[in-house]
Design a protein around this motif. Structure first.
Motif, mmCIF file in Angstrom:
data_model
loop_
_atom_site.group_PDB
_atom_site.id
_atom_site.type_symbol
_atom_site.label_atom_id
_atom_site.label_comp_id
_atom_site.label_asym_id
_atom_site.label_seq_id
_atom_site.Cartn_x
_atom_site.Cartn_y
_atom_site.Cartn_z
ATOM 1 N N MET A 142 61.923 103.778 -75.468
ATOM 2 C CA MET A 142 61.931 102.441 -76.402
ATOM 3 C C MET A 142 60.666 101.632 -75.822
ATOM 4 N N SER A 192 71.986 94.837 -77.172
ATOM 5 C CA SER A 192 71.048 95.531 -76.305
ATOM 6 C C SER A 192 71.477 95.620 -74.889
ATOM 7 N N MET A 210 72.465 99.208 -74.324
ATOM 8 C CA MET A 210 71.204 99.953 -73.874
ATOM 9 C C MET A 210 70.794 99.609 -72.427
ATOM 10 N N VAL A 245 66.382 102.446 -69.873
ATOM 11 C CA VAL A 245 65.989 102.219 -71.368
ATOM 12 C C VAL A 245 65.173 103.308 -71.819
ATOM 13 N N THR A 252 64.070 101.607 -80.857
ATOM 14 C CA THR A 252 64.521 102.713 -79.876
ATOM 15 C C THR A 252 64.107 103.933 -80.141
ATOM 16 N N ASP A 281 65.243 102.799 -84.458
ATOM 17 C CA ASP A 281 66.223 101.586 -84.934
ATOM 18 C C ASP A 281 65.266 100.325 -84.104
#
Length: 89
Positions: free
Chosen positions: A59, A46, A50, A56, A29, A33
């Motif tokens: 990422m 996710s 996310m 997104v 991310t 992360d």
């Protein structure tokens, strides 16, 4: 190989592609992360957090295997084409 991700429309299909990969696929991310996307728990997290609206932000996927990276690239290109078709129609 690092693959930047901006939008995903077909989240379930993305997970199918990831499941077919031979090695781990990591999702990193914008906050740094790192999730192992071969893990069902990471996929669930996710998807719910996310990918809820298809966006997104900042990422990227990291695939250690070139064949796995190519699978992901092919999927993301096809997903982008589907998005354009949906936007037009």
């Amino acid at each position: 190989m690092n693959i930047k991700v901006e939008k995903v429309n077909q989240v379930q299909k993305l997970f199918e592609v990831i499941d077919s990969c031979t090695m781990n696929v990591l999702l990193v991310t914008g906050e740094g992360d790192c999730l192992n996307m071969k893990s069902k728990l990471s996929q669930y997290l996710s998807m719910t957090r996310m990918f809820a609206n298809g966006d997104v932000p900042q990422m990227e996927f990291i695939a250690k295997n070139d064949e796995d990276a190519q699978k992901l690239k092919d999927f993301l290109e096809e997903d982008a084409k589907c998005r354009k078709e949906l936007d037009i129609g």
